[in-house]
Design a protein around this motif. Structure first.
Motif, mmCIF file in Angstrom:
data_model
loop_
_atom_site.group_PDB
_atom_site.id
_atom_site.type_symbol
_atom_site.label_atom_id
_atom_site.label_comp_id
_atom_site.label_asym_id
_atom_site.label_seq_id
_atom_site.Cartn_x
_atom_site.Cartn_y
_atom_site.Cartn_z
ATOM 1 N N LEU A 1 0.840 -1.202 0.000
ATOM 2 C CA LEU A 1 0.000 0.000 0.000
ATOM 3 C C LEU A 1 0.872 1.249 0.000
ATOM 4 O O LEU A 1 0.700 2.153 -0.817
ATOM 5 N N GLY B 1 2.977 1.907 -3.404
ATOM 6 C CA GLY B 1 2.451 2.710 -4.505
ATOM 7 C C GLY B 1 2.849 4.162 -4.353
ATOM 8 O O GLY B 1 3.272 4.821 -5.316
ATOM 9 N N MET B 2 2.781 4.674 -3.111
ATOM 10 C CA MET B 2 3.129 6.079 -2.882
ATOM 11 C C MET B 2 4.632 6.301 -2.983
ATOM 12 O O MET B 2 5.086 7.304 -3.529
ATOM 13 N N LEU C 1 6.575 4.675 -4.864
ATOM 14 C CA LEU C 1 6.891 4.664 -6.294
ATOM 15 C C LEU C 1 6.601 6.029 -6.911
ATOM 16 O O LEU C 1 7.412 6.563 -7.672
#
Ligand SMILES: [Cu+2]
Lengths: 216, 552
Positions: free
Chosen positions: A37, A40-41, A43
């Motif tokens: 979770l 994603g941020m 990245l």
């Protein structure tokens, strides 16, 4: 071993060992989902940091490293206290367990207070993205992008800290007043895992947000 | 731990125990159940409902496409129809289908456990799924969404009308249901196996559910955060994906497909698992190359995470990235091909019986092969530039999703129906519907390969007149397909009351689930079984001899 038998075993399990192993594995898997979770941020951060290095460096100089640094220390200390709490649970020392959990939770609250002061400062400085956003930078658009990601990641992290504080407080009460974890320290151990995870996320966030290229 | 099982098991228990269906008759006993078998039934009813919602949208689309003009619905409605069809079928039917229905029912039974590791979490998954479904249905009823199931930014986050946020919230919530289910299965398969049931004695269905669960757990959180960012962008103008605000829409596509390509394997691996159970049983043979099939399953799961960029060949992603993704997409076809070869080799010199589940299994192998091979066309950079966003792509993935997964689901449903309900379905009618589905499916989707090759783009209600003949074929096929889907619904419900009583093992199948009564008691087994051999201990020669002697 009458002590071990005191643990209530749910009907699907054969014995306490199986129950404990299943719960522990479940927690690790949950942490894996949490990593993805946040992944994603992270990245998104990495992609944009790579694309707009100077705008991000300039924007990160507007963050308050003293607050961020203090908060890092606060969380690391709280994680240490939590480790002692897990140890106290395994030794069935319930008053000590309750006390250490209260200390951990208080440090969590301190973290949130400091983070809140930092947010308040940033709102005053017009660093909250939106109509009021204003920054003196060569590339204000991508500096704003930095602050989008900053608010998002620290916000999601703070949400996790808040959940942790609530859980730890709840467990502390149960340890102190109900002696709930006698011979049954798995929940405390898993709570500890969660808290260390929240801590580690911050350990990654801190250098990414406050430190990279700050003095170049 | 396993030796402890032996000591702990023989607690005194009453001899005749009620079946899980008889153990509580009230609505409350169903809605608050933590029995994995009942939760499977709850899921079965829910996804059937969603299947017909998604199917209704598809029906409208096929009717619209009967004529080249946009005469039945407006373009905007058409956009909403294919969005509803995609979202509902992907997240509310295909992804939950085999894992939550057959997986929930069978995983504990196949590994000799009394339940999954976390029964309450299992029930919570269903409530999350239903809450997500409620948001999706709310979004559909109040005006729908026209972004397509992919929610590409900045259209979805800035320009689209409709209830994008409600729809995304629904998917987000249902996603956490998926994560909880996956987590539950992984822990269950690791920690709850019966004594003697080693990893390489596990039925292949368990291997595929295990790999699927890993993908669910590792990929779904990324979808959750991606949809959150998209919704935040739409609600508060957080410009992560909006080029007008310094963001990059390609980042959305990368994150979305990082989830959604592995999701393809969430949707096909369990079907492969079902087929791997059916073929040995109805060919009365050991599975050929069991270990290779197991490794291939895991390999598909791993490779599946590395190929998402093949959805973005024409998105302006770097050509070098495109080349790598192309090569890796070819690579992922190798373990899939291993499976097809092994199923075929299992059939070789088998004593084959063409009962309904086997018809579905054979249909699966053929259709999956066509879907897989046309996937290689699309993995090829130069070809993809031409057929990208045409009906060729639609035909390709429907051969995998419908020809593969839906056939697998129906095959599995028929195979385990006697175990789930204790009743046999009417065999002839079932065979008829299996053949109807196979023919209807091919008539629907094969013309779409040609349409795509000829250049008909997807997602338009209006098309050039020369495409009409093939579209009429396709719509005719869809009507046949619809009949094929309604038939099982009717006769399976009929069989609940009037079907012949099945007995514990109507197929003479191996596997622990067939050693307990049908339907099983709430605790699954009288006592914890002990496993002494690998799966699929079938003997084709003995089966043939028996056939000749006229026994079977
Ligand atoms: Cu793909």
């Amino acid at each position: 071993m009458p002590d071990v038998l005191a643990v209530p075993i749910e009907h699907q399990f054969d014995d306490a060992t199986q129950q404990r192993e299943a719960a522990t594995m479940g927690m690790w898997l949950f942490i894996a989902t949490e990593i993805l979770l946040f992944g994603g941020m992270f990245l998104g951060y990495t992609a944009y940091r790579h694309a707009y290095p100077s705008a991000f460096a300039e924007a990160s100089r507007h963050t308050l490293i003293a607050f961020g640094g203090t908060n890092t220390a606060v969380l690391l200390i709280s994680s240490t206290v939590m480790a002692f709490a897990v140890r106290a649970a395994s030794q069935n020392r319930r008053k000590l367990l309750g006390l250490l959990l209260f200390v951990t939770a208080s440090l969590g609250v301190l973290f949130l207070v400091i983070k809140g002061l930092e947010y308040a400062h940033e709102i005053n400085e017009h660093l909250l993205p939106g109509r009021a956003f204003h920054i003196d930078a060569a590339d204000p658009q991508h500096a704003e992008l930095f602050f989008y990601i900053y608010w998002l990641m620290t916000g999601v992290h703070a949400l996790h800290v808040t959940i942790g504080v609530v859980l730890i407080t709840f467990f502390a009460f149960r340890a102190w007043f109900r002696d709930a974890f006698r011979n049954h320290d798995t929940p405390i151990e898993l709570l500890g895992l969660y808290w260390h995870f929240v801590d580690i996320v911050w350990v990654f966030l801190f250098p990414l947000i406050y430190m990279i290229d700050r003095h170049s | 731990m396993t030796t402890a099982t032996l000591q702990a098991a023989p607690q005194p228990r009453p001899l005749t125990k009620p079946t899980y269906l008889a153990d509580g008759k009230t609505i409350r006993s169903w809605l608050l159940t933590t029995d994995h078998k009942r939760i499977a039934i709850l899921y079965m009813i829910s996804i059937t409902l969603f299947f017909f919602i998604g199917g209704a949208a598809a029906t409208m689309m096929r009717l619209e496409l009967l004529t080249p003009q946009g005469d039945l619905v407006t373009s905007e409605t058409y956009n909403k129809l294919f969005t509803i069809h995609g979202v509902v079928m992907v997240w509310f039917f295909l992804i939950p289908s085999i894992p939550t229905v057959l997986g929930n029912f069978l995983v504990p039974l196949m590994i000799g456990a009394r339940d999954v590791a976390f029964p309450k979490l299992n029930l919570a998954s269903w409530y999350l799924f239903m809450a997500g479904g409620a948001f999706a249905v709310f979004s559909i009823i109040t005006g729908g969404v026209d972004t397509g199931w992919t929610f590409y930014t900045p259209y979805s986050s800035t320009y689209a009308n409709g209830h994008v946020i409600a729809m995304a919230t629904g998917i987000f919530i249902a996603g956490f249901g998926s994560i909880a289910t996956g987590l539950n299965f992984i822990v269950t398969i690791h920690k709850m196996r019966a004594p003697g049931l080693t990893w390489f004695r596990l039925p292949m269905f368990i291997w595929t559910i295990y790999t699927t669960s890993l993908i669910l757990v590792l990929a779904t959180p990324v979808l959750a955060i991606t949809l959150t960012l998209m919704a935040l962008e739409r609600a508060f103008g957080v410009g992560i994906f909006n080029p007008a605000m310094g963001g990059d829409p390609l980042l959305f596509q990368h994150l979305f497909w990082f989830y959604s390509h592995p999701a393809v394997y969430i949707m096909i691996l369990p079907g492969m698992g079902v087929v791997s159970e059916l073929i040995p049983c109805f060919a009365r043979k050991q599975m050929f190359g069991y270990r290779f099939v197991a490794y291939a399953t895991v390999a598909i799961g791993v490779f599946g995470f590395l190929v998402w960029g093949h959805h973005m060949f024409v998105s302006s992603q770097s050509i070098y990235a495109g080349m790598i993704f192309s090569i890796l997409s070819f690579a992922v076809s190798v373990p899939s091909a291993i499976k097809v070869f092994n199923w075929t080799a299992t059939l070789y010199k088998g004593s084959i019986r063409f009962q309904t589940p086997m018809l579905y299994a054979l249909g699966f192998v053929g259709l999956f092969t066509i879907g897989g091979l046309t996937g290689l066309f699309l993995a090829c950079l130069a070809v993809d530039v031409h057929v990208h966003d045409t009906y060729f792509v639609i035909a390709h993935f429907h051969y995998i999703m419908v020809g593969g997964m839906v056939m697998g689901y129906l095959g599995g449903l028929h195979f385990w129906w006697p175990k789930i309900t204790g009743r046999l379905y009417p065999e002839r009618l079932a065979k008829l519907s299996a053949v109807t589905i196979f023919l209807g499916f091919n008539l629907t989707f094969f013309p779409q390969f040609i349409l795509g090759y000829l250049g008909m783009p997807r997602r338009y209600p209006v098309y050039a007149p020369e495409f009409q003949v093939l579209n009429v074929f396709s719509t005719a096929g869809a009507s046949i397909l619809a009949v094929g889907y309604v038939l099982p619904l009717a006769y399976l419900l009929w069989s609940l009351r009037w079907g012949r009583v099945a007995g514990p093992n109507p197929w003479q199948a191996t596997g622990l689930e067939w050693t307990t009564s049908s339907p099983p008691p709430t605790d699954n087994f009288e006592k914890t079984p002990i496993v002494t051999e690998g799966p699929y201990a079938y003997d084709a020669q003995a089966a043939e001899a028996e056939l000749e002697a006229g026994h079977a």
